[in-house]
Design a protein around this motif. Structure first.
Motif, mmCIF file in Angstrom:
data_model
loop_
_atom_site.group_PDB
_atom_site.id
_atom_site.type_symbol
_atom_site.label_atom_id
_atom_site.label_comp_id
_atom_site.label_asym_id
_atom_site.label_seq_id
_atom_site.Cartn_x
_atom_site.Cartn_y
_atom_site.Cartn_z
ATOM 1 N N VAL A 114 65.996 78.400 20.312
ATOM 2 C CA VAL A 114 64.984 79.330 20.818
ATOM 3 C C VAL A 114 65.099 79.483 22.330
ATOM 4 O O VAL A 114 64.926 80.578 22.873
ATOM 5 C CB VAL A 114 63.580 78.837 20.420
ATOM 6 C CG1 VAL A 114 62.499 79.674 21.087
ATOM 7 C CG2 VAL A 114 63.416 78.871 18.902
ATOM 8 N N GLU A 117 67.187 82.210 24.255
ATOM 9 C CA GLU A 117 66.656 83.563 24.422
ATOM 10 C C GLU A 117 66.021 83.742 25.791
ATOM 11 O O GLU A 117 65.844 84.868 26.253
ATOM 12 C CB GLU A 117 65.619 83.839 23.330
ATOM 13 C CG GLU A 117 65.279 85.299 23.143
ATOM 14 C CD GLU A 117 66.448 86.113 22.616
ATOM 15 O OE1 GLU A 117 66.444 87.343 22.815
ATOM 16 O OE2 GLU A 117 67.366 85.527 22.011
ATOM 17 N N LYS A 128 74.690 85.098 23.620
ATOM 18 C CA LYS A 128 73.669 84.250 23.021
ATOM 19 C C LYS A 128 74.044 83.881 21.593
ATOM 20 O O LYS A 128 73.837 82.745 21.154
ATOM 21 C CB LYS A 128 72.321 84.970 23.040
ATOM 22 C CG LYS A 128 71.768 85.213 24.431
ATOM 23 C CD LYS A 128 70.454 85.973 24.376
ATOM 24 C CE LYS A 128 69.931 86.255 25.778
ATOM 25 N NZ LYS A 128 68.663 87.012 25.767
ATOM 26 N N ARG A 132 74.826 80.184 19.731
ATOM 27 C CA ARG A 132 74.155 79.718 18.516
ATOM 28 C C ARG A 132 75.113 79.431 17.370
ATOM 29 O O ARG A 132 74.725 78.791 16.391
ATOM 30 C CB ARG A 132 73.132 80.772 18.061
ATOM 31 C CG ARG A 132 71.951 80.920 19.003
ATOM 32 C CD ARG A 132 71.035 82.025 18.534
ATOM 33 N NE ARG A 132 69.912 82.195 19.449
ATOM 34 C CZ ARG A 132 69.389 83.364 19.784
ATOM 35 N NH1 ARG A 132 69.893 84.472 19.275
ATOM 36 N NH2 ARG A 132 68.376 83.438 20.615
ATOM 37 N N ARG A 173 59.321 81.014 15.816
ATOM 38 C CA ARG A 173 60.215 81.673 16.770
ATOM 39 C C ARG A 173 61.670 81.570 16.323
ATOM 40 O O ARG A 173 62.461 82.511 16.493
ATOM 41 C CB ARG A 173 60.044 81.041 18.153
ATOM 42 C CG ARG A 173 58.731 81.405 18.846
ATOM 43 C CD ARG A 173 58.629 80.737 20.200
ATOM 44 N NE ARG A 173 58.361 79.310 20.056
ATOM 45 C CZ ARG A 173 58.564 78.417 21.016
ATOM 46 N NH1 ARG A 173 59.069 78.797 22.185
ATOM 47 N NH2 ARG A 173 58.276 77.145 20.819
ATOM 48 N N LEU A 177 64.255 84.778 15.561
ATOM 49 C CA LEU A 177 65.575 84.943 16.166
ATOM 50 C C LEU A 177 66.678 84.900 15.114
ATOM 51 O O LEU A 177 67.702 85.585 15.249
ATOM 52 C CB LEU A 177 65.803 83.850 17.213
ATOM 53 C CG LEU A 177 64.867 83.910 18.430
ATOM 54 C CD1 LEU A 177 65.084 82.701 19.331
ATOM 55 C CD2 LEU A 177 65.091 85.195 19.211
ATOM 56 N N ASN A 180 66.873 88.269 13.732
ATOM 57 C CA ASN A 180 67.524 89.162 14.695
ATOM 58 C C ASN A 180 69.044 89.016 14.634
ATOM 59 O O ASN A 180 69.780 90.010 14.680
ATOM 60 C CB ASN A 180 67.030 88.860 16.113
ATOM 61 C CG ASN A 180 65.605 89.319 16.340
ATOM 62 O OD1 ASN A 180 65.068 90.116 15.576
ATOM 63 N ND2 ASN A 180 64.976 88.798 17.376
ATOM 64 N N ASP A 181 69.512 87.770 14.535
ATOM 65 C CA ASP A 181 70.954 87.541 14.428
ATOM 66 C C ASP A 181 71.508 88.141 13.138
ATOM 67 O O ASP A 181 72.604 88.717 13.126
ATOM 68 C CB ASP A 181 71.255 86.041 14.467
ATOM 69 C CG ASP A 181 71.140 85.466 15.869
ATOM 70 O OD1 ASP A 181 70.884 86.252 16.805
ATOM 71 O OD2 ASP A 181 71.290 84.243 16.031
#
Length: 224
Positions: A114, A117, A128, A132, A173, A177, A180-181
């Protein structure tokens, strides 16, 4: 005290572990008793707390170090090699089962996931995502271990109980994310498929055109 540790020392550690993992992973097993536990403690110490390491990029590198400790199935067959490693990946497997701070790994990992970000607008989404990438590998491995799976479950339960909190829970959170990925990868895949289709159509069209030209040349009447 931990904040006084120069960042280049941890950067060198990350580079060293990455190098060893790629080119000579048996070193991690041969020196396991005096090497693995202290290094994992060091990684968790700095990865777990932003106030000890303010640089989010370096915290992401600590996660990459953690990925270097993961055992890989092909190493179990290392005895068949010319230069065998008699330990295989035993000590690294035990590291995630017996380390005194092993139950902090999941929360530390999600916190770094997290925290990336918050690196600022200058960091592109692709960078980013690259940060990850090793974290996904670690999570996949930890999910297959019961005690670590319980850590995921506990964080998910805490997020469910505090869904309306002013500060979003860590796991919530993380899920945001993660989605989103997933959307980013799906979008990239669809774009690449469209580009491949365009290239394939152009190649087939060019091939048909060349075939037609060849037939014209073959069947063209000779000039008198």
């Amino acid at each position: 005290m931990c904040r006084c540790v120069p960042e280049f020392l941890l950067e060198n550690l990350a580079s060293f572990l990455t190098f060893v993992r790629r080119f000579n992973p048996r070193t991690l097993e041969e020196n396991a008793e005096r090497f693995l536990n202290p290094i994992l403690t060091l990684i968790l110490t700095f990865m777990d707390a932003p106030h000890r390491m303010l640089n989010p990029h370096l915290r992401a590198r600590m996660a990459e170090c953690l990925e270097s400790f993961l055992p890989h199935p092909e190493e179990r067959n290392d005895l068949n090699q010319l230069n065998p490693n008699p330990f295989g990946c035993f000590h690294r497997e035990q590291l995630f089962l017996t380390h005194p701070h092993r139950l902090h790994i999941v929360q530390s990992l999600l916190d770094v996931f997290v925290g990336i970000e918050m690196t600022g607008q200058s960091v592109q989404f692709e960078q980013k995502f690259n940060y990850r990438r090793p974290m996904y590998i670690i999570m996949n491995y930890l999910w297959n271990i019961e005690q670590h799976r319980q850590c995921f479950t506990r964080l998910a339960k805490e997020a469910e109980d505090n869904m309306e909190a002013t500060t979003p829970p860590l796991f919530l959170r993380f899920i945001n994310l993660l989605m989103n990925d997933a959307v980013f990868l799906l979008d990239e895949s669809l774009n690449n498929m469209a580009q491949l289709r365009t290239m394939q159509t152009a190649r087939e069209s060019n091939r048909n055109q060349n075939r037609q030209q060849a037939l014209i040349i073959i069947f063209k009447e000779p000039e008198l």
